[in-house]
Scaffold this active site. Structure first.
Site, PDB file in Angstrom:
ATOM      1  N   HIS A  18       0.850  -1.200   0.000  1.00 32.29           N
ATOM      2  CA  HIS A  18       0.000   0.000   0.000  1.00 32.29           C
ATOM      3  C   HIS A  18       0.888   1.254   0.000  1.00 32.29           C
ATOM      4  CE1 HIS A  18      -2.993  -2.719   2.259  1.00 32.29           C
ATOM      5  NE2 HIS A  18      -3.593  -2.438   1.134  1.00 32.29           N
ATOM      6  N   LYS A  42     -17.401  -6.928   4.929  1.00 32.59           N
ATOM      7  CA  LYS A  42     -16.075  -7.522   5.027  1.00 32.59           C
ATOM      8  C   LYS A  42     -15.666  -7.706   6.473  1.00 32.59           C
ATOM      9  CE  LYS A  42     -12.748  -7.137   1.413  1.00 32.59           C
ATOM     10  NZ  LYS A  42     -11.899  -6.315   0.592  1.00 32.59           N
ATOM     11  N   ARG A  91      -1.927  -5.805  -8.610  1.00 31.65           N
ATOM     12  CA  ARG A  91      -0.786  -6.691  -8.402  1.00 31.65           C
ATOM     13  C   ARG A  91      -0.752  -7.739  -9.493  1.00 31.65           C
ATOM     14  NH1 ARG A  91      -2.891  -7.519  -2.460  1.00 31.65           N
ATOM     15  NH2 ARG A  91      -4.730  -7.147  -3.705  1.00 31.65           N
ATOM     16  N   SER A 129      -2.624  -8.026   2.437  1.00 36.16           N
ATOM     17  CA  SER A 129      -2.904  -7.992   3.874  1.00 36.16           C
ATOM     18  C   SER A 129      -3.313  -9.392   4.343  1.00 36.16           C
ATOM     19  CB  SER A 129      -4.026  -6.998   4.172  1.00 36.16           C
ATOM     20  OG  SER A 129      -3.660  -5.716   3.764  1.00 36.16           O
TER      21      SER A 129
HETATM   22  P1  ADP Z   1      -9.869  -3.568  -0.622  1.00 33.64           P
HETATM   23  O1  ADP Z   1     -10.696  -4.366   0.348  1.00 33.64           O
HETATM   24  O2  ADP Z   1     -10.519  -2.273  -1.034  1.00 33.64           O
HETATM   25  O3  ADP Z   1      -9.337  -4.348  -1.777  1.00 33.64           O
HETATM   26  P2  ADP Z   1      -7.144  -3.473   0.377  1.00 33.64           P
HETATM   27  O4  ADP Z   1      -6.659  -2.780   1.594  1.00 33.64           O
HETATM   28  O5  ADP Z   1      -6.952  -4.946   0.315  1.00 33.64           O
HETATM   29  O6  ADP Z   1      -8.665  -3.060   0.263  1.00 33.64           O
HETATM   30  O7  ADP Z   1      -6.492  -2.839  -0.907  1.00 33.64           O
HETATM   31  C1  ADP Z   1      -6.663  -1.492  -1.261  1.00 33.64           C
HETATM   32  C2  ADP Z   1      -6.030  -1.288  -2.626  1.00 33.64           C
HETATM   33  O8  ADP Z   1      -4.636  -1.471  -2.530  1.00 33.64           O
HETATM   34  C3  ADP Z   1      -6.522  -2.283  -3.688  1.00 33.64           C
HETATM   35  O9  ADP Z   1      -6.593  -1.620  -4.930  1.00 33.64           O
HETATM   36  C4  ADP Z   1      -5.447  -3.326  -3.703  1.00 33.64           C
HETATM   37  O10 ADP Z   1      -5.362  -3.956  -4.970  1.00 33.64           O
HETATM   38  C5  ADP Z   1      -4.224  -2.467  -3.440  1.00 33.64           C
HETATM   39  N1  ADP Z   1      -3.130  -3.246  -2.850  1.00 33.64           N
HETATM   40  C6  ADP Z   1      -3.150  -4.052  -1.782  1.00 33.64           C
HETATM   41  N2  ADP Z   1      -1.947  -4.628  -1.582  1.00 33.64           N
HETATM   42  C7  ADP Z   1      -1.145  -4.161  -2.572  1.00 33.64           C
HETATM   43  C8  ADP Z   1       0.199  -4.406  -2.953  1.00 33.64           C
HETATM   44  N3  ADP Z   1       0.986  -5.266  -2.314  1.00 33.64           N
HETATM   45  N4  ADP Z   1       0.660  -3.761  -4.032  1.00 33.64           N
HETATM   46  C9  ADP Z   1      -0.138  -2.921  -4.728  1.00 33.64           C
HETATM   47  N5  ADP Z   1      -1.405  -2.666  -4.451  1.00 33.64           N
HETATM   48  C10 ADP Z   1      -1.913  -3.281  -3.384  1.00 33.64           C
END
Ligand code: ADP
Length: 163
Positions: A18, A42, A91, A129
């Site tokens: 992130h 969620k 990703r 995550s």
């Molecule tokens: P959500 O439930 O909205 O997907 P996340 O916190 O899992 O929330 O992710 C928020 C955003 O960050 C999403 O667009 C996700 O693809 C991106 N994201 C999560 N981890 C990574 C990572 N390692 N690299 C790039 N983008 C990421």
């Protein structure tokens, strides 16, 4: 005119993946608002307040970055801020289907809002995550994936304690 982008997510918890996207986005926009979304659908390990506190700590001192929280439709939040850009991270191919659906749904709901996808450094392209929580619950060392205070919070959470 100030260019504002919104980066919404669950951030359960925030990772270096992130943060990689956040750093890249700050180069492109004058202001980046990270929005910790409360999604009742969620189930999360960390509470909304805890996720927000960890994000705030992770971006402390970063120029042009704000942190907020919101419960509801992301496009409504974007309009309220008089912005028109949503940032999402991409990703693997596995992200594509969900992100594609969501971007097009948001466009249907609000045609003037664009979703921009950014790719992280390849070092974080497999990081999620979810993986952090699974590996963390099994005692893995997580220092190359999450900031030290997030790792500490995770350990406390697994030990049944607060932040
Ligand atoms: P959500 O439930 O909205 O997907 P996340 O916190 O899992 O929330 O992710 C928020 C955003 O960050 C999403 O667009 C996700 O693809 C991106 N994201 C999560 N981890 C990574 C990572 N390692 N690299 C790039 N983008 C990421």
């Amino acid at each position: 005119m100030e260019r504002i982008a919104i980066y919404p997510g669950t951030f359960d918890p925030i990772t270096y993946g992130h943060l990689d996207i956040i750093k890249r986005a700050t180069i492109l926009f004058d202001k980046l608002i990270i929005v910790v979304v409360k999604n009742p659908q969620k189930e999360t390990l960390f509470s909304w307040e805890e996720r927000l506190a960890l994000v705030k700590k992770a971006v402390k001192g970063m120029k042009g970055v704000e942190v907020d929280s919101f419960s509801g439709l992301v496009v409504d939040y974007v309009k309220r801020k008089k912005a028109n850009i949503i940032i999402r991270g991409l990703r693997m191919i596995s992200d594509f289907e969900y992100e594609f659906q969501m971007a097009l749904t948001n466009r249907r709901l609000s045609p003037s809002i664009e979703t921009i996808f950014m790719m992280p450094s390849e070092a974080y392209s497999y990081l999620s995550s979810k993986l952090i929580k699974e590996a963390g619950s099994l005692g893995a060392k997580l220092s190359s994936f999450i900031p030290p205070f997030v790792e500490k919070a995770l350990r406390r959470k697994f030990a049944g304690k607060g932040l």
